[in-house]
Design an enzyme around this catalytic site. Structure first.
Site, short mmCIF file in Angstrom:
data_model
loop_
_atom_site.label_atom_id
_atom_site.label_comp_id
_atom_site.label_asym_id
_atom_site.label_seq_id
_atom_site.Cartn_x
_atom_site.Cartn_y
_atom_site.Cartn_z
N GLY A 156 -42.43 53.84 -13.39
CA GLY A 156 -41.04 53.58 -13.79
C GLY A 156 -40.09 54.69 -13.38
N ALA A 157 -40.33 55.22 -12.17
CA ALA A 157 -39.55 56.40 -11.74
C ALA A 157 -38.23 56.03 -11.06
CB ALA A 157 -40.39 57.27 -10.82
N ASP A 214 -46.15 46.58 -10.62
CA ASP A 214 -45.80 45.91 -11.88
C ASP A 214 -46.91 46.22 -12.87
OD1 ASP A 214 -45.27 44.32 -14.02
OD2 ASP A 214 -45.20 42.43 -12.90
N ASN A 272 -44.64 56.63 -17.69
CA ASN A 272 -43.25 56.64 -18.19
C ASN A 272 -42.67 55.24 -18.39
OD1 ASN A 272 -40.32 57.74 -18.35
ND2 ASN A 272 -40.32 56.36 -16.59
N TYR A 331 -41.53 47.69 -30.47
CA TYR A 331 -41.44 48.87 -29.59
C TYR A 331 -42.01 50.10 -30.30
CZ TYR A 331 -39.17 52.73 -27.04
OH TYR A 331 -38.91 53.90 -26.35
N LYS A 349 -45.21 52.53 -29.22
CA LYS A 349 -45.14 53.98 -29.02
C LYS A 349 -46.10 54.72 -29.96
CE LYS A 349 -42.31 53.90 -25.62
NZ LYS A 349 -42.72 54.42 -24.31
N1 LIG Z 1 -33.83 56.43 -23.39
C1 LIG Z 1 -34.26 56.74 -24.60
O1 LIG Z 1 -33.45 56.97 -25.53
C2 LIG Z 1 -35.73 56.88 -24.87
C3 LIG Z 1 -36.11 57.37 -26.14
C4 LIG Z 1 -37.46 57.50 -26.42
C5 LIG Z 1 -38.41 57.17 -25.46
N2 LIG Z 1 -38.01 56.69 -24.24
C6 LIG Z 1 -39.06 56.34 -23.30
O2 LIG Z 1 -38.85 57.00 -22.07
C7 LIG Z 1 -39.37 56.20 -21.00
C8 LIG Z 1 -38.29 55.97 -19.96
O3 LIG Z 1 -37.17 55.37 -20.58
P1 LIG Z 1 -35.77 55.21 -19.87
O4 LIG Z 1 -34.76 55.29 -20.94
O5 LIG Z 1 -35.68 56.11 -18.69
O6 LIG Z 1 -35.89 53.67 -19.39
P2 LIG Z 1 -35.19 52.86 -18.19
O7 LIG Z 1 -35.23 51.43 -18.57
O8 LIG Z 1 -33.86 53.45 -17.85
O9 LIG Z 1 -36.20 53.10 -16.99
C9 LIG Z 1 -37.48 52.50 -17.02
C10 LIG Z 1 -37.98 52.25 -15.60
O10 LIG Z 1 -39.24 51.56 -15.72
C11 LIG Z 1 -39.25 50.49 -14.78
N3 LIG Z 1 -40.16 49.42 -15.25
C12 LIG Z 1 -39.92 48.52 -16.24
N4 LIG Z 1 -40.94 47.64 -16.34
C13 LIG Z 1 -41.85 48.00 -15.40
C14 LIG Z 1 -43.10 47.47 -15.01
N5 LIG Z 1 -43.61 46.37 -15.57
N6 LIG Z 1 -43.77 48.08 -14.00
C15 LIG Z 1 -43.26 49.18 -13.40
N7 LIG Z 1 -42.05 49.71 -13.72
C16 LIG Z 1 -41.36 49.14 -14.70
C17 LIG Z 1 -37.80 50.02 -14.70
O11 LIG Z 1 -37.54 49.28 -13.52
C18 LIG Z 1 -37.05 51.34 -14.79
O12 LIG Z 1 -36.84 51.91 -13.51
C19 LIG Z 1 -39.89 54.93 -21.66
O13 LIG Z 1 -41.26 55.06 -21.92
C20 LIG Z 1 -39.09 54.87 -22.95
O14 LIG Z 1 -39.75 54.11 -23.94
C21 LIG Z 1 -36.69 56.54 -23.93
#
Ligand SMILES: NC(=O)c1ccc[n+]([C@@H]2O[C@H](COP(=O)([O-])OP(=O)(O)OC[C@H]3O[C@@H](n4cnc5c(N)ncnc54)[C@H](O)[C@@H]3O)[C@@H](O)[C@H]2O)c1
Length: 260
Positions: free
Chosen positions: A13-14, A63, A90, A156, A160
């Site tokens: 998910g980078a 995926d 991630n 969710y 986690k």
């Molecule tokens: N943003 C927040 O406030 C927050 C808080 C706590 C934890 N997190 C965790 O941090 C991590 C990243 O979050 P973020 O906010 O950057 O999310 P985001 O949605 O901005 O980015 C996630 C990325 O994962 C990719 N993705 C989604 N489904 C996928 C799949 N099936 N296969 C491959 N790639 C896939 C997406 O295309 C996207 O590029 C996650 O694990 C999220 O739960 C985020």
């Protein structure tokens, strides 16, 4: 001295948000980075940027709902780089849902990526690392997994909590193979996902996005929500040799929201 020189890292998910910040920090610290991302446009774009900036990067369309994609990812990492030192789990999905709104479809959507995808990536990476004599796994969990009440939804939070538990079991199962497994638990972090969840709250509460965000920031003891780079800084440490004796831990990066 670059802290991840000659290491090979997979970041799932980078394409955007936290994963993008982690991949960029890793490339800057000398790692070859594999961007395992479902969104082809985002993945290609980041790989191009990292290479243009002098780093080593490959995009592998992945995926995490498909175990065959996870196997293909590991095969491609082997053929491009011949080894795997670091996995950052991630990728995750969520949306804003009330407790009573969560459907079976929501549950499966969330748990297929956040729980099942995370575990099978860990397992596939650990198989390679075990043969090599060691490695580092960093799972991006969330303070939601420790019961932070203002999370996006209960399914969710459960996914986690599972990530934190699997980090501990993974750490104890893999320690004898010299594989460290740690989790980072971000708090409120300004990414596209965060703004999507905020827009969902606008609809359910009738409040403005600014009001919701201001209230959220005011609830943080340090009065500051994270930028993705706040998470990436810790992810560099946990992937580096400096963290050689750190395993099974779940590190909050949240401005003081949770103490556990
Ligand atoms: N943003 C927040 O406030 C927050 C808080 C706590 C934890 N997190 C965790 O941090 C991590 C990243 O979050 P973020 O906010 O950057 O999310 P985001 O949605 O901005 O980015 C996630 C990325 O994962 C990719 N993705 C989604 N489904 C996928 C799949 N099936 N296969 C491959 N790639 C896939 C997406 O295309 C996207 O590029 C996650 O694990 C999220 O739960 C985020």
């Amino acid at each position: 001295m670059k802290r991840l020189l000659n290491k090979v890292a997979v970041v799932t998910g980078a394409g955007r948000g936290i994963g993008k910040a982690v991949a960029s920090h890793y490339a800057r610290e000398g790692a070859a980075v594999v961007i395992a991302e479902i969104d082809e446009a985002l993945g290609e774009k980041l790989a191009g940027e990292l290479v243009r900036d002098g780093g080593k990067a490959e995009f592998v369309k992945t995926d995490l709902n498909q175990l065959s994609d996870i196997d293909a990812l590991m095969t491609q990492v082997g053929s491009c780089f011949g080894r795997l030192d670091i996995l950052v789990n991630n990728a995750a999905v969520t949306k804003s849902l009330d407790f009573f709104e969560v459907s079976e479809q929501d549950w499966d959507w969330i748990h297929n990526v956040n729980t099942k995808g995370l575990f099978f990536c860990m397992q596939a990476a650990a198989r390679v690392m075990k043969e090599q004599g060691g490695g580092k796994i960093v799972n991006i969990a969330s303070i939601a997994g420790k019961g932070y009440p203002a999370t996006s939804n209960v399914a969710y939070a459960g996914s986690k909590g599972a990530a934190i538990a699997m980090t501990r079991i993974g750490a104890s199962s893999l320690a004898r193979h010299n594989i460290n497994v740690n989790a980072i638990c971000p708090g409120v972090t300004r990414t596209d996902l965060y703004y999507e969840v905020m827009r969902g709250r606008v609809q359910s509460t009738g409040k403005s996005e600014q009001e919701i965000i201001a209230a959220l920031d005011a609830s943080i003891p340090l009065r500051r929500s994270n930028e993705p780079e706040d998470i990436a800084d810790l992810a560099v440490f946990l992937a580096s040799d400096e963290a050689r004796n750190v395993t099974g831990q779940s590190w909050n990066v949240d401005g003081g929201l949770m103490w556990d």
